[in-house]
Design a protein around this motif. Structure first.
Motif, PDB file in Angstrom:
ATOM      1  N   ARG A 240       0.840  -1.203   0.000  1.00  0.00           N
ATOM      2  CA  ARG A 240       0.000   0.000   0.000  1.00  0.00           C
ATOM      3  C   ARG A 240       0.873   1.251   0.000  1.00  0.00           C
ATOM      4  NH1 ARG A 240      -5.078  -1.550   2.081  1.00  0.00           N
ATOM      5  NH2 ARG A 240      -5.789   0.557   1.558  1.00  0.00           N
ATOM      6  N   THR A 241       0.357   2.313  -0.596  1.00  0.00           N
ATOM      7  CA  THR A 241       1.028   3.607  -0.584  1.00  0.00           C
ATOM      8  C   THR A 241       0.623   4.388   0.664  1.00  0.00           C
ATOM      9  OG1 THR A 241      -0.753   4.596  -1.919  1.00  0.00           O
ATOM     10  CG2 THR A 241       1.143   3.694  -3.096  1.00  0.00           C
TER      11      THR A 241
ATOM     12  N   GLU B  59      -4.393   4.577  -7.352  1.00  0.00           N
ATOM     13  CA  GLU B  59      -4.142   5.741  -6.493  1.00  0.00           C
ATOM     14  C   GLU B  59      -5.258   5.931  -5.482  1.00  0.00           C
ATOM     15  OE1 GLU B  59      -1.592   8.696  -5.207  1.00  0.00           O
ATOM     16  OE2 GLU B  59      -1.284   7.236  -6.818  1.00  0.00           O
TER      17      GLU B  59
ATOM     18  N   GLN C 269      -4.934   3.301  -2.924  1.00  0.00           N
ATOM     19  CA  GLN C 269      -3.580   3.231  -2.355  1.00  0.00           C
ATOM     20  C   GLN C 269      -2.935   1.874  -2.628  1.00  0.00           C
ATOM     21  OE1 GLN C 269      -5.168   5.121   1.579  1.00  0.00           O
ATOM     22  NE2 GLN C 269      -2.971   5.536   1.540  1.00  0.00           N
TER      23      GLN C 269
ATOM     24  N   ALA D 247      -0.175  -0.195  -4.289  1.00  0.00           N
ATOM     25  CA  ALA D 247       1.187   0.229  -4.617  1.00  0.00           C
ATOM     26  C   ALA D 247       1.766  -0.434  -5.856  1.00  0.00           C
ATOM     27  CB  ALA D 247       2.113  -0.021  -3.422  1.00  0.00           C
TER      28      ALA D 247
ATOM     29  N   ARG E  14       1.957  -0.904  -9.376  1.00  0.00           N
ATOM     30  CA  ARG E  14       1.420  -0.243 -10.565  1.00  0.00           C
ATOM     31  C   ARG E  14       2.030  -0.793 -11.861  1.00  0.00           C
ATOM     32  NH1 ARG E  14      -0.516   4.734  -8.566  1.00  0.00           N
ATOM     33  NH2 ARG E  14      -1.188   4.305  -6.423  1.00  0.00           N
TER      34      ARG E  14
END
Length: 495
Positions: A277-278, A359, A362, A364, A366
């Motif tokens: 996760r971002t 995005e 979230q 991560a 990509r």
């Protein structure tokens, strides 16, 4: 066989000969420069020769881009002079919603999409979750639970077929295609969800058996086994006691509606209990992706309406007469707009939309695509242009088949066969006619992969890459014209 001393002597002689040749060349250069005729020639290769090692073709790339732009503008002007302005946003609304002029109160495609979200978010998802919970607490036998999950997924993909059987004339092609795509995505996600939870159950059973054997080994007077069991236990305790492991979700704690809904919305087809996760959501990044989707979708619809439809419509009579020269002309004429729309579709789907969803959620990871444009053979292209599907196929089809003892070749054929069925489903169901062109096109990929690989090895990577681009540019419009011809002959042929 030469001895080691002889090989060293041979390498030494080679090194001597090379340095001697270099000395002769350098000496000749110095002597030539001192001549009175002022020489300007030196040993050099032409820039287009492979031995020149020249690789800066930026100017030629710019030239090619400008030539393509000029050709595209010319074709656009020719299309405008011949057909006039065909772009009509109202027709986009009709096509996308299934708006029926005869009955203005119905929007069947919108109704079907809404029913999709209602049925998918309530019925199949809840069924899948309840079945997994029942298996986890031993309320449902494993085999029965797997059977229920398979039945649930099959009903998912059959629902559009049933809806079209009763109300087929009310739905637009674009609308029902979008619905079939969404149902298929949910089908693949449920497959991954079921299989991943099955792996977790097998892992827990295996760990339970290992612990049981470990306890038996501790009671036995075998010090080697005792030391090994103690080491494994300390290693497991170390992993479980770390702060990172404490934050990770473990089976069966993942069996809840929130976790499953997140997976259904996440830009991936592979289920995991814990995704990377971002830290935050970047607002500017989200705005850029939204603007790309808005303008990109309108551009695609305009190009399709203005450029694709007239060319496809005019190809029906040509295909009926089976004139190879005119068919080739129609094919080449359709190739340019079709390939442009395909590139736009790729960018909007795999970059704009999936990055937007990643995005917002979230998410991560990509890597939705790799550098497929540099693929030197067909196999590399299929493993790089659509990474979510590729990872799903490798994880849930290819590796399980190879682990069962089958060869990699057989596993690859099964993967392409499943992909061929999915492609045929996405075409035949919306068109309401069964043809095998999409299926055959996908099953032709393994032979093409062998041919392109051979071209790469014998002629060089550049020729393999040219074959990949040729199949993309010419294969898709050929399939489009074949399907449209069959559809027109079935629905519009005068009796």
């Amino acid at each position: 066989m030469a001895t080691e001393s002889e090989e060293k002597a041979l390498r030494y002689r080679r090194a001597q000969s090379v340095s001697k040749a270099e000395e002769i060349t350098e000496t000749e250069k110095k002597v030539r420069k001192l001549q009175l005729d002022k020489p300007v020639h030196t040993p050099r290769d032409s820039l287009f020769s492979w031995s020149s090692e020249f690789n800066n073709f930026t100017g030629l790339v710019n030239w090619g881009f400008l030539m393509l732009s000029v050709g595209g503008v010319r074709l656009g002007l020719e299309n405008f002079l011949k057909y006039g302005l065909r772009v009509n946003p109202l027709e986009w609304f009709i096509v996308l919603t299934g708006y029926n002029e005869g009955d203005r109160s119905q929007y069947p495609s919108v109704i079907l999409i809404v029913s999709l979200f209602v049925s998918v978010s309530i019925v199949p998802i809840v069924i899948g979750l309840l079945v997994e919970k029942g298996i986890a607490v031993d309320l449902i036998p494993e085999k029965l639970g797997v059977g229920l999950q398979i039945s649930n997924m099959i009903c998912m993909v059959l629902l559009p077929i049933i809806a079209l059987h009763f109300r087929g004339n009310d739905f637009s092609f674009v609308g029902i295609t979008s619905v079939c795509m969404l149902y298929l995505i949910i089908f693949l996600k449920l497959w991954s969800y079921t299989q991943t939870n099955h792996w977790c159950r097998l892992g827990l059973k295996r760990k339970y058996l290992d612990n049981k054997l470990r306890r038996q080994s501790l009671s036995a007077p075998n010090w080697n086994k005792l030391i090994t069991a103690e080491q494994e236990k300390s290693k497991e305790d170390l992993i479980n006691d770390t702060p990172a492991a404490a934050r990770l979700t473990k089976y069966p704690d993942n069996l809840n509606l929130k976790d499953l809904v997140y997976f259904m919305l996440a830009p991936t087809l592979c289920y995991e209990l814990n995704y990377p996760r971002t830290a935050r959501i970047r607002k500017r990044f989200v705005i850029k992706r939204v603007l790309e989707l808005f303008f990109g979708i309108n551009l695609v619809l305009a190009l399709f309406q203005q450029w694709m439809i007239p060319t496809i419509t005019n190809s029906v009579e040509t295909f009926s007469k089976m004139d190879p020269i005119r068919i080739t002309e129609r094919l080449l004429k359709l190739a340019v707009p079709n390939h442009l729309l395909w590139l736009c579709f790729f960018y909007l789907s795999f970059h704009s939309f999936l990055n937007l969803m990643g995005e917002l959620l979230q998410f991560a990871d990509r890597k939705f695509y790799a550098d497929w444009w540099n693929s030197n053979n067909i196999s590399v292209f299929w493993s790089t242009w659509n990474m979510p599907v590729h990872m799903w196929a490798v994880r849930h089809v290819y590796k399980p088949i190879t682990e069962m003892g089958f060869s990699k070749f057989n596993a690859g054929i099964v993967v392409f066969a499943i992909s061929a069925l999915f492609h045929e489903y996405l075409v035949s169901v919306p068109l309401q006619m069964f043809r095998i062109w999409a299926f055959l096109g996908m099953m032709a990929q393994p032979p093409l992969a062998i041919i392109s690989r051979t071209a790469e090895l014998r002629l060089g990577p550049r020729w393999g890459n040219i074959m990949v681009w040729s199949s993309l540019i010419l294969g898709q419009p050929l399939a489009i014209m074949m399907y449209y011809h069959d559809y027109a002959m079935l629905h519009f042929k005068p009796t």
